[in-house]
Design an enzyme around this catalytic site. Structure first.
Site, mmCIF file in Angstrom:
data_model
loop_
_atom_site.group_PDB
_atom_site.id
_atom_site.type_symbol
_atom_site.label_atom_id
_atom_site.label_comp_id
_atom_site.label_asym_id
_atom_site.label_seq_id
_atom_site.Cartn_x
_atom_site.Cartn_y
_atom_site.Cartn_z
ATOM 1 N N GLY A 108 1.105 -1.321 0.103
ATOM 2 C CA GLY A 108 0.030 -0.295 0.310
ATOM 3 C C GLY A 108 0.695 1.850 -0.133
ATOM 4 O O GLY A 108 0.329 2.512 0.335
ATOM 5 N N ALA A 109 2.399 0.869 -0.581
ATOM 6 C CA ALA A 109 2.968 2.305 -0.100
ATOM 7 C C ALA A 109 2.287 2.949 -1.265
ATOM 8 O O ALA A 109 3.607 4.239 -1.930
ATOM 9 C CB ALA A 109 4.532 1.989 0.331
ATOM 10 N N SER A 134 -6.396 -0.236 12.550
ATOM 11 C CA SER A 134 -7.526 0.720 12.917
ATOM 12 C C SER A 134 -7.802 1.336 13.951
ATOM 13 O O SER A 134 -8.813 0.039 14.398
ATOM 14 C CB SER A 134 -8.287 1.532 11.802
ATOM 15 N N TYR A 190 -15.253 -2.353 7.630
ATOM 16 C CA TYR A 190 -13.798 -2.021 7.255
ATOM 17 C C TYR A 190 -13.784 -2.367 8.845
ATOM 18 O O TYR A 190 -12.210 -3.255 9.228
ATOM 19 C CB TYR A 190 -13.997 -0.702 7.360
ATOM 20 N N ALA A 250 -14.795 -5.049 11.191
ATOM 21 C CA ALA A 250 -14.469 -5.831 11.362
ATOM 22 C C ALA A 250 -13.709 -6.154 10.583
ATOM 23 O O ALA A 250 -12.412 -7.632 11.477
ATOM 24 C CB ALA A 250 -15.792 -7.079 10.771
ATOM 25 N N LYS A 292 -10.323 -4.726 10.552
ATOM 26 C CA LYS A 292 -9.345 -4.303 11.208
ATOM 27 C C LYS A 292 -9.485 -5.271 12.167
ATOM 28 O O LYS A 292 -8.079 -5.460 12.530
ATOM 29 C CB LYS A 292 -9.549 -3.206 11.206
HETATM 30 N N1 LIG Z 1 -6.340 7.809 6.618
HETATM 31 C C1 LIG Z 1 -7.092 6.923 7.681
HETATM 32 O O1 LIG Z 1 -7.672 7.897 8.670
HETATM 33 C C2 LIG Z 1 -6.659 6.043 8.273
HETATM 34 C C3 LIG Z 1 -6.855 5.637 9.629
HETATM 35 C C4 LIG Z 1 -6.766 4.472 10.269
HETATM 36 C C5 LIG Z 1 -6.607 3.651 9.237
HETATM 37 N N2 LIG Z 1 -5.872 3.493 8.193
HETATM 38 C C6 LIG Z 1 -5.464 2.376 7.386
HETATM 39 O O2 LIG Z 1 -3.748 2.676 7.099
HETATM 40 C C7 LIG Z 1 -3.611 2.080 5.757
HETATM 41 C C8 LIG Z 1 -3.238 2.971 4.711
HETATM 42 O O3 LIG Z 1 -4.787 3.962 4.661
HETATM 43 P P1 LIG Z 1 -4.117 5.824 3.204
HETATM 44 O O4 LIG Z 1 -4.499 6.479 4.669
HETATM 45 O O5 LIG Z 1 -2.282 6.188 3.272
HETATM 46 O O6 LIG Z 1 -5.065 4.654 2.837
HETATM 47 P P2 LIG Z 1 -4.581 5.194 0.744
HETATM 48 O O7 LIG Z 1 -5.384 5.253 -0.080
HETATM 49 O O8 LIG Z 1 -3.610 6.648 0.577
HETATM 50 O O9 LIG Z 1 -3.771 4.374 0.793
HETATM 51 C C9 LIG Z 1 -3.797 2.619 0.325
HETATM 52 C C10 LIG Z 1 -2.839 2.003 -0.643
HETATM 53 O O10 LIG Z 1 -3.279 0.466 -0.592
HETATM 54 C C11 LIG Z 1 -3.655 0.390 -1.388
HETATM 55 N N3 LIG Z 1 -4.829 -0.986 -1.842
HETATM 56 C C12 LIG Z 1 -5.863 -1.450 -1.404
HETATM 57 N N4 LIG Z 1 -5.793 -2.481 -2.216
HETATM 58 C C13 LIG Z 1 -5.354 -3.372 -2.482
HETATM 59 C C14 LIG Z 1 -5.259 -4.347 -2.504
HETATM 60 N N5 LIG Z 1 -5.854 -5.119 -2.884
HETATM 61 N N6 LIG Z 1 -4.191 -4.794 -3.211
HETATM 62 C C15 LIG Z 1 -2.173 -4.243 -3.683
HETATM 63 N N7 LIG Z 1 -3.091 -2.539 -3.109
HETATM 64 C C16 LIG Z 1 -3.829 -2.329 -2.337
HETATM 65 C C17 LIG Z 1 -4.194 1.569 -2.846
HETATM 66 O O11 LIG Z 1 -3.956 1.239 -3.670
HETATM 67 C C18 LIG Z 1 -3.488 2.846 -1.727
HETATM 68 O O12 LIG Z 1 -2.487 2.670 -2.899
HETATM 69 C C19 LIG Z 1 -4.616 1.712 5.493
HETATM 70 O O13 LIG Z 1 -5.233 -0.049 5.584
HETATM 71 C C20 LIG Z 1 -6.049 1.996 5.928
HETATM 72 O O14 LIG Z 1 -7.217 0.784 5.828
HETATM 73 C C21 LIG Z 1 -6.229 5.014 7.087
#
Ligand SMILES: NC(=O)c1ccc[n+]([C@@H]2O[C@H](COP(=O)([O-])OP(=O)(O)OC[C@H]3O[C@@H](n4cnc5c(N)ncnc54)[C@H](O)[C@@H]3O)[C@@H](O)[C@H]2O)c1
Length: 252
Positions: A16-17, A143, A164, A166, A168
């Protein structure tokens, strides 16, 4: 504090980077000497560019972590090139604000697979090498939603949906299960639980009322990255099965 070269010579896989938090994690790790291997379903060009600009090492593959075949192929490629994976960070994921009854089978499985099954697949693929070398650190990005059942935002904006929350919560369970199993073999498994982070997910006007939080601001991706750095580094060598809430104090 972690020293500036704490990850020198280490290979860190970060899923997810291409996204906000994952990019900050890769930046924080490569700045400390890690070679990052990025797995994302979209091309991670911006992340690669930023790592290069700070003089770091990173490589990216397009990989759907919801597919075990895609994950197995990507991890096999990394092992063929490096011979090892020292750190695995499962950051890919995301959720939708869909109501309980409105959540279709398809939506349910999309979110469960992206947030939970994907982490299982990467861990299953990376663990044999870590266990053979009796060394490894795994950090899962869960999360606060997985702990408190969704973090409410104001008015009619609601909270993330049931799939979501469930998924996490399941990721936290998976983290603890693996921590119990693999600690004696030199592999630590921990998680972070972010609160609201200023990223693409929440930039679209959600109002969490953060002015009332103990630390009255939204989280930054870099706040999440520093917690991951701690859990991936020897600074946390006696810590496993833990979930660090990085939430500004909400949900404590
Ligand atoms: N932003 C928030 O407030 C927040 C809060 C709690 C948890 N999170 C968690 O942090 C993590 C990163 O979130 P973010 O805010 O950077 O979001 P983001 O959407 O910027 O990044 C998420 C990345 O995951 C990739 N991804 C999603 N499904 C995928 C799959 N099936 N295969 C490969 N890649 C996949 C996407 O392409 C994206 O690049 C997530 O797991 C999210 O649930 C975010």
């Amino acid at each position: 504090m972690t020293s500036e070269d704490v990850f020198q010579g280490k290979v860190a896989v970060v899923t997810g980077a291409a996204g906000f938090i994952g990019r900050a994690i890769v930046m924080a790790m490569t700045r400390r000497g890690a070679t990052a291997e990025i797995l994302d379903r979209v091309v991670a060009d911006l992340t690669l560019e930023q790592v290069k600009a700070q003089g770091g090492q990173a490589h990216a593959q397009v990989c759907d972590i919801a597919s075990s075949a895609s994950v197995d192929a990507a991890i096999a490629d990394i092992l063929a090139r490096h011979g090892r994976i020292d750190i695995l960070v499962n950051c890919a994921g995301g959720g939708q604000r869909i109501g309980f009854v409105e959540t279709t089978d398809e939506e349910w499985f999309t979110q469960i697979n992206a947030n939970l099954s994907g982490a299982f697949y990467t861990m299953r693929a990376a663990l044999p090498g870590m266990l053979a070398r009796k060394s490894g650190a795994i950090v899962n990005v869960a999360s606060i939603s997985g702990i408190i059942g969704g973090l409410p935002s104001k008015g009619t904006q609601g909270r993330s949906g049931p799939a979501y929350g469930a998924a996490k919560a399941g990721l936290i369970g998976l983290t603890k299960w693996a921590a119990r199993e693999f600690g004696k073999h030199g592999v630590r498994v921990n998680a972070i639980a972010p609160g609201p982070v200023l990223t693409s997910q929440v930039m679209h006007g959600y109002d969490y009322g953060v002015e009332d939080y103990p630390i009255p601001r939204m989280g930054a991706p870099e706040d999440m990255a520093e917690a991951v750095v701690y859990l991936a580094s020897p600074a946390s060598s006696y810590v496993t099965g833990e979930v660090i809430k990085v939430t500004g104090g909400v949900g404590m």
